[in-house]
Design an enzyme around this catalytic site. Structure first.
Site, short mmCIF file in Angstrom:
data_model
loop_
_atom_site.label_atom_id
_atom_site.label_comp_id
_atom_site.label_asym_id
_atom_site.label_seq_id
_atom_site.Cartn_x
_atom_site.Cartn_y
_atom_site.Cartn_z
N SER A 55 0.71 -1.17 -0.11
CA SER A 55 0.17 0.06 0.07
C SER A 55 0.87 1.22 -0.22
CB SER A 55 -1.05 -0.08 1.34
OG SER A 55 -0.19 0.03 2.58
N HIS A 89 -2.92 -2.76 -5.99
CA HIS A 89 -3.36 -2.50 -4.40
C HIS A 89 -4.66 -2.61 -4.29
CE1 HIS A 89 -3.79 0.74 -1.20
NE2 HIS A 89 -3.80 -0.27 -0.61
N GLU A 106 -5.80 -0.11 -7.40
CA GLU A 106 -4.85 0.35 -7.93
C GLU A 106 -3.97 -0.39 -8.68
OE1 GLU A 106 -4.62 4.41 -5.11
OE2 GLU A 106 -3.69 2.47 -4.32
N ASN A 111 -4.10 6.82 -0.90
CA ASN A 111 -3.39 7.11 0.31
C ASN A 111 -2.55 8.32 0.29
OD1 ASN A 111 -4.37 4.73 1.53
ND2 ASN A 111 -2.50 3.55 1.30
#
Length: 554
Positions: free
Chosen positions: A380, A401, A413, A451
């Site tokens: 991540s 991800h 992702e 993120n």
């Protein structure tokens, strides 16, 4: 004039913000006077207002108003000039409201020449709620009068401190600006960014869509003002014109049909998932549901057994009957032998988030798996590049991800390493299509899309809580009603976990070197004192601040 008898409002400046305010007020039956010297803007607003609303170019008309709202564009000099002109015409006792977002009302009070409040919002087209701040020496009566007027117009107001950017707009524009920089830098295209935020953060609209709705000129004015006062987080990204961006820099996949758009369909086969934690078992369940033969490689026999039980429970919870469950588990193998991955067409690494562990694993996979096997890391926040280099075959390596819980969240992702080959990308797109997942593509950078946007936003929210009049309840409330978020930032942080947020934020800060990304002191305190949120029996932000206020320490 008291709150109960406020009857006439004047709106000075009929651009997007002023026209939106004027329509709201007039539609609520409030006598409304719009003042706009630009004939085209005045004509547009006049056509949109109910019959009886007045539009004029004569500023002296504000003398008839009980409340005057200034809504000219953002740069401070323009605000000061108009407020000074209003002060020469307003009648005694009529409060003035500025829509200045980046300049505190306290700094404009001298120009207004009377009681001044600031009405702050992010979007003129979403005026259901706004923040209301007041300059020093503005009376309770004036504030109540303005709040009552806006309430009649259907605008819920939140009393907030008089700081640059206020609360929700400041946090929102920080997020939007970073998304715009990602697009400008070629890291991800607008479709990938908007899709990632809608699916990964639960927003109704993506950040580039929101910037389009706000207007690039308006957003640019606001960001320049915030940058002057608040620093590098608000260095304005080049926004371009207020039109859809058709540039394709990274290629959003947005769940293409199998075999469509020139991509080969994935016919299934065997996938190996390395790991046995929550993410590994969730990802294995996703592959089983899609018809893959699935091998899960765990560190111990006990973990392999537990992983099978977790997957079986997930399939039952998803509604599998006995026949479907037996068929799915007939394609399942749990083992501790990594060589079982040698026959897989796709290998997905989901081990602990430790670069040394991952690099060692990819070195072994690079030697073990057949040429052309797709090797994916589910990291991540670590570098896909480092995993790819360790494998000795970087053209076969990319990031997939998944988000937790993997069986429930549609977004994945798809991260391109520096040397990821087109064949690997094409295979990954086909796999995601078969899994029924929406893939968004981006380059290899700490935090990827979601993120890298979400955790700085949470970090900024914690910094805002250090203002003495900002509470978690107020911050969450304004972010939901004014900022349009599905959940407030302090509640979201408690779900994510302060320890996770601190680790990601540290990596973002260390990799970028940008002072604006340094972890907030409050975030470090939460972790140091064990207030992690849901994982610590709900003891998170609210509990920490309550203990701190009660004892002076924790």
């Amino acid at each position: 004039m008291t709150a109960s008898t406020t009857g006439t409002a004047a709106v000075v400046g009929l651009g997007a913000a002023g026209a939106g305010l004027a329509r709201r007020l007039a539609a609520a039956g409030i006598r409304t006077i719009g003042v706009e010297p630009d004939a085209a803007a005045a004509a547009r607003t006049r056509r949109a207002l109910p019959a009886g609303a007045e539009v004029t170019a004569d500023l002296s008309a504000v003398a008839a108003a009980d409340v005057i709202l200034e809504a000219v564009p953002e740069p401070e000099p323009a605000k000061r000039e108009v407020l000074a002109a209003i002060s020469r015409h307003r009648r005694a006792g009529a409060p003035v409201v500025t829509t200045a977002l980046t300049t505190p009302a306290a700094e404009l009070a001298d120009a207004a020449g009377g009681e001044l409040l600031a009405l702050r919002f992010a979007r003129a087209d979403r005026l259901d709620a706004a923040e209301l701040a007041r300059a020093p020496h503005t009376s309770d009566e004036a504030a109540a009068s303005v709040a009552a007027l806006l309430d009649r117009a259907g605008v819920r107001t939140h009393t907030v401190p008089d700081v640059p950017g206020s609360l929700a707009p400041r946090l929102l524009f920080g997020f939007l600006n970073q998304a715009a920089w990602m697009r400008h830098d070629g890291y991800a295209d607008r479709d990938s960014l908007d899709t990632a935020v809608r699916l990964g953060c639960g927003w109704a609209e993506g950040p580039l869509e929101i910037l389009d709705a706000i207007g690039h000129r308006t957003a640019g004015d606001i960001l320049r003002g915030l940058h002057r006062r608040l620093g590098d987080r608000f260095t304005p990204a080049p926004l371009g014109t207020d039109t859809a961006d058709t540039t394709n820099t990274a290629g959003a996949t947005a769940r293409p049909p199998e075999g469509g758009a020139g991509e080969p369909a994935d016919s299934g086969g065997t996938v190996a998932v390395i790991g046995s934690g929550t993410m590994a078992t969730g990802i294995a369940e996703v592959f089983l549901r899609a018809g893959y033969r699935t091998v899960l490689v765990a560190r111990t026999e006990r973990k392999a057994v537990d992983a099978r039980e977790a997957v079986e429970f997930g399939l039952l919870r998803a509604g599998a009957d006995e026949e479907r469950l037996a068929e799915s588990l007939g394609r399942w193998t749990g083992t501790t032998d990594l060589t079982a991955a040698a026959g897989a067409e796709v290998v997905v690494e989901a081990v602990v988030e430790d670069l040394g562990v991952k690099r060692d694993l990819f070195a072994r996979l690079g030697a073990l798996c057949a040429p052309g096997t797709l090797l994916a890391t589910t990291t991540s926040s670590l570098s896909v590049r480092d995993c790819a280099a360790a494998s000795g075959r970087p053209e076969d390596v990319l990031g997939l991800h998944f988000f937790n819980p993997a069986p429930a969240i549609e977004l994945v992702e798809l991260v391109r390493g520096e040397h990821t080959g087109e064949a690997a990308l094409a295979r990954a797109r086909a796999v995601l299509a078969r899994l029924g997942r929406t893939g968004v593509e981006c380059a290899d950078r700490t935090g990827f899309i979601v993120n890298a946007l979400l955790f700085p936003y949470l970090n900024d929210a914690l910094a805002a809580l250090r203002h003495p009049s900002v509470t978690p309840a107020l911050l969450d409330s304004v972010m939901k009603s004014v900022g349009g978020q599905p959940v407030g930032p302090t509640r979201l942080l408690d779900v994510v976990g302060a320890d996770v947020a601190l680790e990601v934020q540290r990596r973002l800060y260390e990799d970028s070197g940008r002072p604006g990304l340094a972890p907030a002191g409050l975030l470090r305190n939460l972790v140091d004192h064990g207030f992690l949120g849901r994982k610590t029996s709900g003891r998170g932000v609210r509990a920490f601040l309550a203990d701190e206020a009660r004892t002076g320490t924790v």
